[in-house]
Design an enzyme around this catalytic site. Structure first.
Site, PDB file in Angstrom:
ATOM      1  N   GLY A 154      51.768  39.212  39.656  1.00 51.55           N
ATOM      2  CA  GLY A 154      51.034  38.694  40.805  1.00 51.55           C
ATOM      3  C   GLY A 154      50.282  37.444  40.399  1.00 51.55           C
ATOM      4  O   GLY A 154      50.090  37.191  39.201  1.00 51.55           O
ATOM      5  N   GLN A 185      43.757  31.049  40.614  1.00 50.25           N
ATOM      6  CA  GLN A 185      44.114  31.055  39.187  1.00 50.25           C
ATOM      7  C   GLN A 185      44.800  29.764  38.746  1.00 50.25           C
ATOM      8  O   GLN A 185      44.965  29.532  37.549  1.00 50.25           O
ATOM      9  CB  GLN A 185      45.016  32.254  38.868  1.00 50.25           C
ATOM     10  CG  GLN A 185      44.290  33.591  39.005  1.00 50.25           C
ATOM     11  CD  GLN A 185      45.202  34.751  38.715  1.00 50.25           C
ATOM     12  OE1 GLN A 185      45.920  35.219  39.596  1.00 50.25           O
ATOM     13  NE2 GLN A 185      45.210  35.214  37.476  1.00 50.25           N
ATOM     14  N   CYS A 232      45.350  40.595  33.479  1.00 55.42           N
ATOM     15  CA  CYS A 232      45.216  39.454  34.377  1.00 55.42           C
ATOM     16  C   CYS A 232      45.625  38.197  33.621  1.00 55.42           C
ATOM     17  O   CYS A 232      45.227  38.015  32.461  1.00 55.42           O
ATOM     18  CB  CYS A 232      43.762  39.338  34.850  1.00 55.42           C
ATOM     19  SG  CYS A 232      43.485  37.964  35.984  1.00 55.42           S
ATOM     20  N   LEU A 233      46.394  37.337  34.270  1.00 58.82           N
ATOM     21  CA  LEU A 233      46.848  36.118  33.596  1.00 58.82           C
ATOM     22  C   LEU A 233      45.678  35.193  33.255  1.00 58.82           C
ATOM     23  O   LEU A 233      45.802  34.347  32.370  1.00 58.82           O
ATOM     24  CB  LEU A 233      47.882  35.386  34.469  1.00 58.82           C
ATOM     25  CG  LEU A 233      49.211  36.129  34.673  1.00 58.82           C
ATOM     26  CD1 LEU A 233      50.120  35.342  35.589  1.00 58.82           C
ATOM     27  CD2 LEU A 233      49.895  36.427  33.343  1.00 58.82           C
ATOM     28  N   HIS A 282      44.109  43.673  43.433  1.00 58.15           N
ATOM     29  CA  HIS A 282      43.727  42.756  42.346  1.00 58.15           C
ATOM     30  C   HIS A 282      43.787  41.305  42.846  1.00 58.15           C
ATOM     31  O   HIS A 282      42.877  40.515  42.602  1.00 58.15           O
ATOM     32  CB  HIS A 282      44.680  43.000  41.165  1.00 58.15           C
ATOM     33  CG  HIS A 282      44.503  42.099  39.983  1.00 58.15           C
ATOM     34  ND1 HIS A 282      44.119  42.558  38.742  1.00 58.15           N
ATOM     35  CD2 HIS A 282      44.705  40.761  39.834  1.00 58.15           C
ATOM     36  CE1 HIS A 282      44.058  41.538  37.900  1.00 58.15           C
ATOM     37  NE2 HIS A 282      44.419  40.435  38.532  1.00 58.15           N
ATOM     38  N   GLU A 283      44.846  40.964  43.576  1.00 59.13           N
ATOM     39  CA  GLU A 283      45.013  39.579  44.053  1.00 59.13           C
ATOM     40  C   GLU A 283      44.032  39.246  45.177  1.00 59.13           C
ATOM     41  O   GLU A 283      43.480  38.140  45.220  1.00 59.13           O
ATOM     42  CB  GLU A 283      46.449  39.340  44.534  1.00 59.13           C
ATOM     43  CG  GLU A 283      47.549  39.621  43.519  1.00 59.13           C
ATOM     44  CD  GLU A 283      47.320  39.025  42.158  1.00 59.13           C
ATOM     45  OE1 GLU A 283      46.556  38.046  42.046  1.00 59.13           O
ATOM     46  OE2 GLU A 283      47.886  39.546  41.186  1.00 59.13           O
ATOM     47  N   HIS A 333      40.814  38.426  43.776  1.00 56.47           N
ATOM     48  CA  HIS A 333      40.765  37.037  43.280  1.00 56.47           C
ATOM     49  C   HIS A 333      40.398  36.075  44.408  1.00 56.47           C
ATOM     50  O   HIS A 333      39.602  35.152  44.202  1.00 56.47           O
ATOM     51  CB  HIS A 333      42.135  36.615  42.732  1.00 56.47           C
ATOM     52  CG  HIS A 333      42.372  36.918  41.285  1.00 56.47           C
ATOM     53  ND1 HIS A 333      41.530  36.498  40.284  1.00 56.47           N
ATOM     54  CD2 HIS A 333      43.385  37.569  40.659  1.00 56.47           C
ATOM     55  CE1 HIS A 333      42.016  36.900  39.110  1.00 56.47           C
ATOM     56  NE2 HIS A 333      43.137  37.549  39.305  1.00 56.47           N
TER      57      HIS A 333
HETATM   58  O1  GNR Z   1      50.552  40.334  35.676  1.00 57.20           O
HETATM   59  C1  GNR Z   1      49.645  41.078  36.082  1.00 57.20           C
HETATM   60  N1  GNR Z   1      49.722  42.400  35.816  1.00 57.20           N
HETATM   61  C2  GNR Z   1      48.874  43.328  36.411  1.00 57.20           C
HETATM   62  C3  GNR Z   1      48.849  44.605  35.878  1.00 57.20           C
HETATM   63  C4  GNR Z   1      48.054  45.571  36.428  1.00 57.20           C
HETATM   64  C5  GNR Z   1      47.271  45.274  37.527  1.00 57.20           C
HETATM   65  C6  GNR Z   1      47.265  44.011  38.052  1.00 57.20           C
HETATM   66  C7  GNR Z   1      48.069  43.038  37.509  1.00 57.20           C
HETATM   67  S1  GNR Z   1      48.089  41.460  38.189  1.00 57.20           S
HETATM   68  C8  GNR Z   1      48.483  40.503  36.790  1.00 57.20           C
HETATM   69  C9  GNR Z   1      48.690  39.057  37.164  1.00 57.20           C
HETATM   70  C10 GNR Z   1      47.386  38.473  37.661  1.00 57.20           C
HETATM   71  O2  GNR Z   1      46.495  38.114  36.944  1.00 57.20           O
HETATM   72  N2  GNR Z   1      47.217  38.400  38.944  1.00 57.20           N
HETATM   73  O3  GNR Z   1      46.078  37.939  39.460  1.00 57.20           O
HETATM   74 NI    NI Z   2      44.570  38.453  37.978  1.00 62.86          NI
END
Ligand code: GNR
Ligand code: NI
Length: 181
Positions: free
Chosen positions: A46, A51, A94-95, A136-137, A140
């Site tokens: 995601g 980001q 999270c990236l 999660h997104e 953000h």
């Molecule tokens: O790549 C991602 N893996 C992930 C694993 C568990 C819960 C959420 C994520 S999202 C993350 C990519 C990211 O930072 N998205 O904002």
């Molecule tokens: Ni993230």
């Protein structure tokens, strides 16, 4: 199409809420495509526009890639309209927090309203990894990151590690001046 540089924590840009997209036009579609390319290049499932330093409510997701298939999903102005009260625990990454992981408890299922890449209103009900990823997104886009859901002690440990990695020049990040606020 382009792979864009990522904003890496700690960085105040990650704590700024994004603005609603007024019109889903070619520029937004280009942004969504660049975000997908950036997400794939970094092996993510995601990515939110914040980001890559763009404070617009745009999200891309592909949770299918783990089995090698390709199922890109695009969400504009995504909003949670219903939550399954049952909690679910998942080890999140999270990236914007490279190589950092922690268990996060979130509602097990969600219903999300959004605009598709043509600007048409849509609704999706998700559970499992897709529900976790969407939450999660959407966090953000509200300026919230996954470590905001964990203990202060764990959060401080993660932030300390990232500060050290930045100091050592190990992280390739989007320079501050390039952010679109
Ligand atoms: O790549 C991602 N893996 C992930 C694993 C568990 C819960 C959420 C994520 S999202 C993350 C990519 C990211 O930072 N998205 O904002
Ligand atoms: Ni993230």
């Amino acid at each position: 199409m382009a792979v864009l540089p990522l904003v890496i924590a700690p960085d105040k840009r990650l704590n700024i809420a994004s603005k609603d997209v007024e019109v889903v036009d070619d520029a937004i579609r280009q942004l969504l495509d660049d975000m997908l390319e950036t997400m794939y290049a970094n092996d993510g499932i995601g990515l939110a526009a914040v980001q890559v330093g763009v404070h617009k409510r745009c999200i891309v997701v592909d949770i299918a890639r783990r089995d090698g298939s390709y199922h890109p999903m695009k969400f504009v102005n995504a909003k949670i309209v219903k939550k399954d009260p049952e909690p679910s625990v998942y080890t999140e990454g999270c990236l914007s927090f490279p190589d950092q992981f922690s268990e996060v408890t979130r509602p097990k299922g969600v219903t999300v309203r959004y605009l598709d890449e043509h600007g048409a209103p849509q609704e999706i009900t998700a559970d499992g990894l897709l529900a976790t990823c969407l939450q999660h997104e959407i966090d953000h886009t509200d300026g919230i990151v996954f470590v905001d859901h964990i203990s202060l002690l764990k959060r401080d440990m993660i932030i300390r590690k990232l500060k050290k990695a930045k100091k050592m020049g190990l992280l390739h990040e989007l320079p501050e001046a390039k952010a679109v606020l």
